[in-house]
Design a protein around this motif. Structure first.
Motif, PDB file in Angstrom:
ATOM      1  N   GLU A 252      -7.423  21.111 -26.072  1.00 46.38           N
ATOM      2  CA  GLU A 252      -7.617  20.373 -27.358  1.00 46.38           C
ATOM      3  C   GLU A 252      -8.471  20.734 -28.372  1.00 46.38           C
ATOM      4  OE1 GLU A 252      -5.964  17.212 -27.298  1.00 46.38           O
ATOM      5  OE2 GLU A 252      -5.135  17.017 -25.555  1.00 46.38           O
TER       6      GLU A 252
ATOM      7  N   GLU B 208     -10.917  18.912 -30.830  1.00 46.10           N
ATOM      8  CA  GLU B 208     -11.831  18.086 -30.154  1.00 46.10           C
ATOM      9  C   GLU B 208     -13.178  18.884 -30.481  1.00 46.10           C
ATOM     10  OE1 GLU B 208     -11.990  14.839 -28.884  1.00 46.10           O
ATOM     11  OE2 GLU B 208      -9.966  14.840 -29.482  1.00 46.10           O
TER      12      GLU B 208
ATOM     13  N   LYS C 144       0.045  23.880 -25.081  1.00 42.63           N
ATOM     14  CA  LYS C 144      -0.609  22.676 -24.901  1.00 42.63           C
ATOM     15  C   LYS C 144      -1.725  22.626 -25.914  1.00 42.63           C
ATOM     16  CE  LYS C 144      -3.018  19.199 -23.195  1.00 42.63           C
ATOM     17  NZ  LYS C 144      -2.803  17.841 -24.152  1.00 42.63           N
ATOM     18  N   SER C 145      -2.518  24.178 -26.252  1.00 43.26           N
ATOM     19  CA  SER C 145      -3.455  24.079 -27.035  1.00 43.26           C
ATOM     20  C   SER C 145      -3.051  24.002 -28.580  1.00 43.26           C
ATOM     21  CB  SER C 145      -4.024  25.443 -27.110  1.00 43.26           C
ATOM     22  OG  SER C 145      -4.483  25.801 -25.824  1.00 43.26           O
TER      23      SER C 145
ATOM     24  N   ASP D 221      -1.112  19.687 -30.957  1.00 41.32           N
ATOM     25  CA  ASP D 221      -1.815  18.991 -31.986  1.00 41.32           C
ATOM     26  C   ASP D 221      -2.229  19.638 -33.212  1.00 41.32           C
ATOM     27  OD1 ASP D 221      -1.681  16.556 -30.461  1.00 41.32           O
ATOM     28  OD2 ASP D 221      -3.675  16.875 -29.649  1.00 41.32           O
TER      29      ASP D 221
END
Length: 198
Positions: free
Chosen positions: A45, A48, A142-143, A146
């Motif tokens: 993420e 974050e 996944k990284s 977003d």
């Protein structure tokens, strides 16, 4: 009750008694600590990490490869500083972070730096076993899940040009063509980016 209390107290005293401790913290290496600390939560993420700028800088100063991977993604895709982003992804690869190596190689292919991109993807030894590359791709997706990727038309052109390299080798069966692997990996990335834009 008395025996249980005695055992529990003994355990607590043994663990907390610094005089019996065999750890010597006077020799702890701050640089080594920050370089090797896992940032897997933030690697999955990256946005974050934006809330922890000071911490991120601390990890980057100490050459943590996951921090370079995170910073590479943030600079390349969010801040549109591609040169800086590629620098950090390269540093991640130098630090032997496989996901950094994979993404760096992939972006080099997308920028039509085919020879260099192939060289970095080859570090993952895909000719011996594809599982490492496959796992890297799943984590990279996944990284980036977003992150607004913004489909660069140049990526599609690079994919078309890489496909052409595969076709010219098909006429000469004596010459082994490895370009199919790189084309497949780049097309996965392009398809992922296109789907994210819709």
């Amino acid at each position: 009750m008395g025996e249980d209390a005695y055992v529990n107290n003994y355990d607590i005293i043994s663990i907390g008694d610094s005089s019996d401790s065999k750890d010597n913290h006077s020799n702890s290496d701050r640089t080594n600590y920050f370089r090797n600390l896992s940032l897997s939560y933030f690697a999955a993420e990256p946005t974050e990490m934006l809330e922890h700028k000071h911490l991120k800088e601390l990890f980057l100063e100490n050459d943590n490869p996951e921090a370079h991977y995170i910073e590479g993604i943030l600079q390349y895709f969010l801040q549109n500083k591609r040169h800086n982003g590629l620098f950090h992804l390269r540093q991640s690869s130098i630090g032997n972070y496989k996901d950094g190596t994979y993404l760096y190689g992939l972006l080099l292919l997308a920028l039509e730096r085919f020879c260099k991109g192939e060289k970095y993807l080859d570090k993952l030894k895909w000719k011996e076993n594809l599982s490492t590359s496959d796992q890297c791709w799943e984590r990279v997706k996944k990284s980036l899940s977003d992150i607004p990727l913004g489909m660069n038309p140049g990526y599609h052109i690079a994919m078309t040009n890489l496909e052409a390299l595969c076709k010219c080798h098909k006429d000469n069966m004596a010459e082994e063509c490895n370009h199919g692997y790189y084309y497949q990996r780049l097309s996965q990335f392009v398809q992922f980016a296109m789907n994210r834009d819709h």
